[in-house]
Design an enzyme around this catalytic site. Structure first.
Site, PDB file in Angstrom:
ATOM      1  CE  LYS A 467      -3.644   2.200   2.781  1.00  0.00           C
ATOM      2  NZ  LYS A 467      -4.479   2.019   3.988  1.00  0.00           N
ATOM      3  CG  ASP A 469      -0.968   6.565   2.692  1.00  0.00           C
ATOM      4  OD1 ASP A 469      -1.539   7.389   1.970  1.00  0.00           O
ATOM      5  OD2 ASP A 469      -1.379   6.236   3.833  1.00  0.00           O
ATOM      6  CG  MET A 470       1.931  11.490  -1.454  1.00  0.00           C
ATOM      7  SD  MET A 470       0.987  12.699  -2.347  1.00  0.00           S
ATOM      8  CE  MET A 470       2.264  13.828  -2.842  1.00  0.00           C
ATOM      9  CG  ASP A 539      -8.140   7.913   4.881  1.00  0.00           C
ATOM     10  OD1 ASP A 539      -7.793   6.803   4.433  1.00  0.00           O
ATOM     11  OD2 ASP A 539      -7.337   8.775   5.252  1.00  0.00           O
TER      12      ASP A 539
END
Ligand code: DGJ
Length: 718
Positions: A467, A469-470, A539
């Site tokens: 995964k 992410d940023m 999210d």
């Protein structure tokens, strides 16, 4: 698929499966004449030009539909190509020089782009234009596809002069005839990404953009013009998307003749590019999709295209694993024992992948440190990742791992060693978000550091999923190593560096499934999907919110690209409680997974989870690779929604009701795309009906006795 140039009429005619795109050369200018429903080649010459002639205060050329509108010939609208010439002016007069029609689809150096596997699957038209005063050369590329219904366009700019010039703007532009239009775009923010918005086209300029250094939560690189009467299943749609993950601009510019120019490209607020003599600049690709059969028609074309011509690699056509992610189950508070207990129950109910999210490295027990230090925290995970992954594998699950490779925490060994490696402006405060800074991924040493540190982890433990992410956007997004006159190149150089890193890592670990993420769906675009075939959609895991987010996302992006998880209630983002079966039904709208501690579920909910896993395994080929249609729009019906998947044989229908209503009027959901005469049976609900009946009378929606109720039907064609 066809590309034809007629010497007599000087007309270029490009045909996709259902669209035509036509241009004509006149006095050396390349003019746009038509984009819309497929029409026969030739025999339209008597129609050319009529709409643009006639009296005008401005020069006669001012209303000519330039394919690349620039500062010339009395054109006053938004420019697609803007230069700062050596003399300081920005006049650009492009005239036709040459063209070529080639088989296949050329790659775009350093950038993600659509592709074909066989040369015979596509044809590409390249048109060279030149400014004879500044020797600026522009090559436009147009690709049509044999099996797909999308036009890919891009622009290469070359400085053919002896002087240094600066590129200020490089957009793909298409002019449509004056008419009544509405603009459709995807607006949002963190945890409410891609809400579909439809507004009347103004007289003037309308733009959505990002200067965040990522496509962003706020706006998506997608814009469409539709007629006011366009619906899900009927009417014209003219859409553009960007194969790029950084800052962008998408706009509609309506001139005095009320003919709109649609444009898509880099965001000129944060972009310019110096071209030394002989230098070339490749602008990112734009995808143009016309549908005459409404928004579902747009989605069918784009889903198929993204699945086959944007996404690549081992996982492109494979069934995506059902995952169990520990983030909302534990956040940073975990140890081996806790993780194994969650994973074990996941394995027991049929999950296929366990994902260890943030907090496994450095001394990261909250989000204030350690990004950049990709070394396992053995206090939390004694024996390291290898031992943990082996234990997870022994349960029959693959092991997945979270990284945020583009970031650095000020409190990290990496930052202490290389404080200059982040994007910043000397002498100014480095603005933090989530207590982190962004590495200058445009720099080669930073790229190499990311490649080496991730490879080190992936080579030393059996990790089957990443995964990526940023979690923040750029502010003071400038590279310390670029000279003043090149500072505005920083963001695009970052993207080129990131694409290089992604190309290297994904090629080095071809069987690892990569899922992108940016605080949820803050970088959901065709650029990132070229490297990572799925994205964590949002999210926000609340089922009621997800119905809207997934509705908007599905306008363009296929279900196989959307991560969708069942989470705990009260929901961690909204505090809302929705029934467990509804959380499962809504998560079936994407790549299904769980993000909770299964051990905390009641027996009844756990059984529901088991059933959902079994159903997803049975039907995921339809849900991930079949045709997806929206049946009811939650933005127009107080949150109620319905959707459908079909592979031609099986038809899966999801219906979601937001709020129960007393004395509610009976409602039906009309299915689409079935065979009128064929019979369809849902065994569980004991319904057998003709396709015609399901499409015209519709499927009666059960009475909702509680809020957030939902139902799934599975029809088989007999
Ligand atoms: C943001 C992501 O969207 C979440 O799913 C989770 O991975 C956190 N980051 C971890 O910090």
């Amino acid at each position: 698929m066809l590309i034809r140039f007629d010497e007599n009429t000087q007309v270029f005619h490009l045909q996709g499966k259902t669209f035509s795109y036509i241009m004509q050369l006149k006095d050396g200018l390349l003019l746009h004449l038509y984009w819309g429903k497929k029409i026969p080649v030739g025999h339209h010459e008597d129609l050319l030009f009529l709409p643009w002639e006639g009296a005008s205060f401005d020069s006669a050329h001012s209303r000519w539909p330039l394919e690349v509108p620039t500062q010339e010939k009395g054109y006053y609208g938004q420019m697609a190509l803007r230069m700062q010439n050596a003399g300081g002016d920005d006049v650009v007069s492009l005239r036709y020089k040459a063209h070529r029609i080639v088989d296949g689809k050329p790659c775009l150096a350093g950038l993600p782009a659509s592709y074909v596997e066989q040369e015979t699957d596509a044809k590409t038209l390249e048109i060279d234009l030149e400014d004879s005063v500044t020797q600026l050369c522009v090559t436009l590329r147009y690709t049509v596809f044999a099996e797909q219904d999308v036009l890919a366009r891009s622009m290469l700019v070359k400085n053919g002069s002896e002087d240094t010039v600066v590129l200020r703007d490089a957009q793909t532009a298409v002019r449509l005839p004056a008419d009544r239009y509405e603009i459709l775009h995807l607006k949002g923010g963190w945890a409410r990404e891609r809400h579909a918005k439809r507004v009347s086209m103004p007289e003037g300029n309308f733009a959505v953009k990002s200067r965040r250094g990522a496509s962003g939560h706020e706006n998506n690189p997608f814009i469409a013009l539709v007629h006011p009467d366009t619906t899900e299943n009927g009417g014209d749609v003219y859409a553009m998307t960007h194969v790029y993950s950084g800052s962008f601009s998408a706009s509609v510019d309506v001139g005095i003749d009320r003919a709109p120019y649609m444009m898509m490209g880099l965001c000129s607020d944060v972009f310019s590019w110096q071209l030394q003599p002989g230098d070339v600049f490749q602008a990112p690709e734009t995808l143009l999709c016309y549908a005459m059969d409404g928004l579902n028609g747009l989605s069918h074309r784009m889903h198929s295209f993204i699945r086959k011509c944007i996404c690549r690699g081992y996982w492109r056509d494979r069934a995506r694993p059902i995952l169990l992610n520990n983030w909302e189950a534990t956040y940073f508070d975990f140890n081996t024992e806790k993780l194994l207990k969650i994973a074990a129950l996941g394995a027991e109910i049929g999950c296929e992948l366990f994902v260890l999210d943030d907090g496994w490295f450095g001394k990261r027990n909250t989000d204030n440190c350690s990004l950049g230090d990709w070394v396992v925290n053995e206090e939390k995970l004694p024996g390291g990742l290898k031992l943990l992954a082996e234990k997870i594998n022994a349960m029959g699950l693959k092991m997945g791992l979270w990284f945020e490779p583009e970031m650095v925490s000020p409190d990290s060994d990496l930052y202490r060693a290389h404080p200059d490696w982040c994007l910043h402006v000397d002498g100014r405060e480095r603005t933090q978000a989530r207590q982190q800074l962004i590495l200058d991924v445009g720099r080669e040493e930073v790229q190499q550091h990311i490649i080496d540190s991730l490879s080190q982890v992936l080579e030393n433990a059996p990790i089957g999923y990443v995964k990526w992410d940023m979690n923040r956007n750029m502010m003071e997004g400038f590279s310390a190593v670029l000279p003043a006159e090149r500072k505005l190149e920083s963001q695009h150089r970052y993207m080129l560096g990131l694409y290089h890193v992604l190309e290297t890592i994904t090629a080095r670990f071809p069987e690892v499934l990569f899922e992108s993420c940016s605080g949820g769906g803050g970088r959901f675009d065709c650029g990132i999907l070229h490297y990572m075939p799925q994205t964590w959609t949002s999210d926000d895991t609340d089922a009621a919110e997800r119905v809207k987010i997934q509705y908007g996302t599905s306008l363009i992006y296929p279900c196989s690209s959307m991560g969708a998880h069942v989470s705990a209630v009260p929901n961690h983002q909204t505090g809302r409680t929705t029934p467990f079966n509804t959380r499962c039904n809504v998560a079936m709208g994407g790549n299904f997974g769980f993000e909770l501690d299964l051990n905390k579920l009641s027996e009844e909910d756990l059984q529901c989870a088991r059933d959902a896993v079994a159903a997803v395994k049975k039907w995921r080929h339809v849900m991930q690779q079949g045709e997806y249609s929206r049946l009811q729009n939650p933005f127009l019906s107080d949150g109620d929604a319905a959707w459908q998947y079909t592979d031609g044989q099986t038809v899966i229908v999801g219906i979601y009701r937001a709020l129960a209503q007393p004395n509610a009027s009976p409602r039906c959901v009309k299915l689409v795309g079935l065979e009128e005469e064929a019979l369809y049976t849902d065994r569980e609900h004991q319904i057998t009906c003709s396709g015609g009946a399901l499409m015209n009378m519709g499927l009666p929606v059960p009475y909702a006795w509680k809020d957030h109720d939902s139902w799934v039907y599975v029809f088989e064609k007999q």
